[in-house]
Design an enzyme around this catalytic site. Structure first.
Site, short mmCIF file in Angstrom:
data_model
loop_
_atom_site.label_atom_id
_atom_site.label_comp_id
_atom_site.label_asym_id
_atom_site.label_seq_id
_atom_site.Cartn_x
_atom_site.Cartn_y
_atom_site.Cartn_z
N HIS A 11 51.34 47.84 41.82
CA HIS A 11 50.91 48.09 40.43
C HIS A 11 49.60 48.87 40.38
O HIS A 11 49.48 49.86 39.66
CB HIS A 11 50.78 46.75 39.72
CG HIS A 11 50.22 46.82 38.33
ND1 HIS A 11 50.79 47.58 37.33
CD2 HIS A 11 49.12 46.24 37.77
CE1 HIS A 11 50.08 47.45 36.22
NE2 HIS A 11 49.06 46.65 36.46
N ASP A 69 42.28 39.39 36.95
CA ASP A 69 42.54 40.60 36.15
C ASP A 69 41.23 41.09 35.55
O ASP A 69 40.38 40.29 35.15
CB ASP A 69 43.54 40.26 35.03
CG ASP A 69 44.22 41.50 34.48
OD1 ASP A 69 44.03 42.59 35.04
OD2 ASP A 69 44.95 41.37 33.48
FE1 N7H Z 1 47.63 45.98 35.04
N1 N7H Z 1 48.91 41.83 37.15
O1 N7H Z 1 48.53 40.71 37.03
O2 N7H Z 1 49.75 42.12 38.00
N2 N7H Z 1 46.78 44.83 36.48
N3 N7H Z 1 48.82 44.45 34.51
N4 N7H Z 1 48.34 47.10 33.48
N5 N7H Z 1 46.30 47.47 35.45
C1 N7H Z 1 45.73 45.19 37.29
O3 N7H Z 1 41.82 45.60 38.67
C2 N7H Z 1 48.98 43.24 35.14
C3 N7H Z 1 49.28 46.71 32.58
C4 N7H Z 1 46.23 48.70 34.82
O4 N7H Z 1 41.96 51.01 38.84
C5 N7H Z 1 45.46 44.15 38.21
O5 N7H Z 1 42.03 44.27 36.96
C6 N7H Z 1 49.92 42.43 34.39
C7 N7H Z 1 49.63 47.81 31.71
C8 N7H Z 1 45.14 49.47 35.37
O6 N7H Z 1 42.70 49.78 40.49
C9 N7H Z 1 46.36 43.14 37.96
C10 N7H Z 1 50.30 43.16 33.30
C11 N7H Z 1 48.87 48.87 32.13
C12 N7H Z 1 44.57 48.67 36.34
C13 N7H Z 1 47.20 43.57 36.88
C14 N7H Z 1 49.61 44.43 33.38
C15 N7H Z 1 48.04 48.40 33.22
C16 N7H Z 1 45.32 47.42 36.37
C17 N7H Z 1 44.42 44.15 39.34
C18 N7H Z 1 51.24 42.82 32.19
C19 N7H Z 1 48.84 50.29 31.61
C20 N7H Z 1 43.39 49.04 37.22
C21 N7H Z 1 43.08 43.61 38.92
C22 N7H Z 1 51.51 41.61 31.82
C23 N7H Z 1 49.90 50.97 31.23
C24 N7H Z 1 43.89 49.74 38.47
C25 N7H Z 1 42.24 44.58 38.13
C26 N7H Z 1 42.76 50.22 39.34
C27 N7H Z 1 45.03 46.38 37.23
C28 N7H Z 1 48.34 42.90 36.38
C29 N7H Z 1 49.80 45.44 32.47
C30 N7H Z 1 47.09 49.16 33.86
C31 N7H Z 1 46.37 41.83 38.75
C32 N7H Z 1 50.42 41.04 34.71
C33 N7H Z 1 50.65 47.77 30.58
C34 N7H Z 1 44.73 50.87 34.96
#
Ligand code: N7H
Length: 483
Positions: free
Chosen positions: A346, A209
């Site tokens: 996601h 992440d």
């Molecule tokens: Fe997310 N996950 O583990 O599945 N997120 N996220 N997120 N997220 C991203 O690029 C995760 C949440 C964004 O530009 C990755 O860091 C989990 C909220 C955005 O390519 C992974 C939770 C919000 C990006 C996860 C969670 C976002 C992103 C890929 C909650 C906004 C960048 C690795 C527990 C409303 C996207 C990375 C891009 C990436 C996960 C929450 C937003 C693995 C587990 C609440 C903008």
């Protein structure tokens, strides 16, 4: 730097202010804040963009000495404590804020330089209720912030009674409590830390992440595929923040905090139970592919858009390659082809890249969260049932909550019809999409049968509550905040 109260129902009466400290893993005495560091308090995690370096800091036109460090550091922290409190005695609080806290709040420039890093870095942010308690009446011109997160439930799509209150952490927080004494009341504390061993840098479901972060135009050196935004998208009062703000707020940023519980054993079972057939792959491999398509990246960080069928750990760990994709492919129709990345993945929901003919730079957040809670126990794994609280202390910075976090959650993740596609409704973001209490479905997760709908039996990410904060420029803490 952050704060909030743990349960949505409690937020209604919460006076929100949050302080967070990034604790070096070796330090057992957070009160011992003198001395210098020889090694960085941050870990250089594989696959993530690096924290700003000395050259970027010295060339910066941003007020990096005044911007609180967490805003520009991202997700490299080893350990962090969130301390949420209410202000009872504004006069006493202001005196301590100006005299004792402002001098030790860590700036972006300080944290980017190992020898300037304090042993314990402290940042602080205030909710609207906190600003009001301090008598600050200036309008920061952010309606979501002013109303507070508890009033945003319709936009976020959740109900208020979803919390599992079992064993919320009640850690001893003596440093700030003894300093502020009865001028504050502790509402909630949350200890968070990077996961152990090889899981460092991976969130509780197991995925790396913090990979895709925006580069601020003129400040960061963009990596291939990294979205470049004007600083005013993240930093209040910076270039192209078109909103009228009080002058003292320049260099601040709105901090969205969400304590997001993750039901890891349940998510693992969902992947095993629903992994589509795939010739030549074992069940574990099929479940890994299914999970990768749900997220849009393999656990290693490798994007499925570039590694659609098999993981490529070297790709995941390489910041020069792991973001260099936009969902387009030669001889492929981006509006119908899900053979690389599902529309509902996601990362595609929260950053549609070429789906919107560009990157929608205004709808960008800088994430600075960190996991909390223990590793999954053998009993939890065997029973496929969560019995201990764990998840992501989600932190996002932006200059407008309505265009940042709120938009990503409401308009994209919770919207089954986003991105708009030919002949198909993509379905919900399995990770964070909310459909109030109704069942969520999604398509595109089976690479061989992309129109097959999959029903998602439950939320695997459950909000324990949160709040909207303003992380002010450090100079404001001893001026307007102390007046
Ligand atoms: Fe997310 N996950 O583990 O599945 N997120 N996220 N997120 N997220 C991203 O690029 C995760 C949440 C964004 O530009 C990755 O860091 C989990 C909220 C955005 O390519 C992974 C939770 C919000 C990006 C996860 C969670 C976002 C992103 C890929 C909650 C906004 C960048 C690795 C527990 C409303 C996207 C990375 C891009 C990436 C996960 C929450 C937003 C693995 C587990 C609440 C903008």
């Amino acid at each position: 730097m952050r704060l909030s109260s743990p349960f949505a129902v409690i937020l209604a009466c919460a006076l929100g202010n949050v302080v967070s400290r990034s604790l070096p893993r070796a330090s057992s005495n957070p009160a011992a804040v003198t001395g210098t560091r020889k090694t960085s308090m941050f870990k250089n995690l594989a696959g993530l963009p690096p924290i700003p370096n000395a050259a970027q800091i010295s060339a910066a036109t941003l007020p990096v000495d005044d911007i609180q460090g967490d805003i520009l550091i991202g997700m490299h922290k080893l350990q962090q404590l969130f301390f949420f409190f209410a202000i009872n005695d504004p006069a006493t609080f202001k005196t301590h804020l100006a005299n004792d806290i402002a001098p030790i709040v860590a700036s972006a420039s300080q944290l980017s330089n190992v020898t300037a890093q304090p042993l314990v870095a402290l940042n602080i942010a205030f909710s609207q209720t906190g600003l009001t308690a301090l008598g600050i009446t200036d309008n920061l011109n952010d309606a979501a912030f002013s109303a507070g997160q508890v009033n945003d439930i319709n936009n976020l799509g959740e109900t208020t009674d979803t919390c599992d209150q079992q064993s919320l952490i009640d850690q001893q927080v003596t440093f700030l409590e003894s300093l502020f004494g009865s001028s504050i009341t502790t509402l909630h504390t949350l200890d968070a830390s990077v996961r152990p061993g090889a899981e460092a840098g991976h969130e509780p479901f197991g995925f790396v992440d913090g990979i895709a972060q925006p580069a601020l135009n003129g400040f960061h050196d963009p990596l291939p595929g990294q979205i470049v935004v004007d600083p005013g998208v993240i930093i209040v009062g910076a270039t192209n923040d078109a909103i009228a703000r009080p002058a003292w707020a320049t260099g601040g940023s709105f901090l969205v905090f969400r304590q997001l519980q993750q039901l890891v054993p349940e998510f693992n079972k969902f992947m095993l139970d629903n992994a589509p057939p795939f010739e030549g792959k074992t069940l574990a491999q099929r479940a890994a592919l299914f999970g990768a398509r749900i997220v849009g990246r393999w656990k290693s960080g490798a994007p499925v858009d570039l590694a659609p069928v098999n993981d490529d750990p070297a790709l995941g760990a390489d910041p020069l390659r792991n973001n260099n994709f936009d969902f387009t492919h030669p001889d492929s129709d981006i509006t119908s082809d899900q053979s690389h990345c599902p529309f509902s993945a996601h990362i595609r929901k929260v950053r549609p890249r070429a789906d919107l003919n560009g990157a929608a730079p205004a709808n960008t957040i800088l994430r600075s969260g960190i996991p909390f809670g223990p590793e999954v126990s053998d009993d939890e794994a065997a029973s496929n049932t969560t019995t201990q609280l764990r998840g992501l202390a989600f932190v996002a910075y932006q200059a407008q909550i309505a265009k940042g976090f709120q938009f990503l959650q409401r308009a994209w993740s919770n919207n089954a019809n986003f991105p708009p596609r030919k002949n198909v409704s993509p379905g919900f973001d399995v990770i964070i999409g909310q459909n109030k209490s109704a069942v969520r479905t999604t398509v595109g997760l089976d690479v061989n049968n992309p129109t097959a709908a999959i029903s998602i039996p439950q939320q695997f990410v459950v909000s324990n509550g949160g709040e909207y904060f303003f992380s002010p420029p450090i100079s404001a803490l001893s001026t307007i905040f102390a007046a």
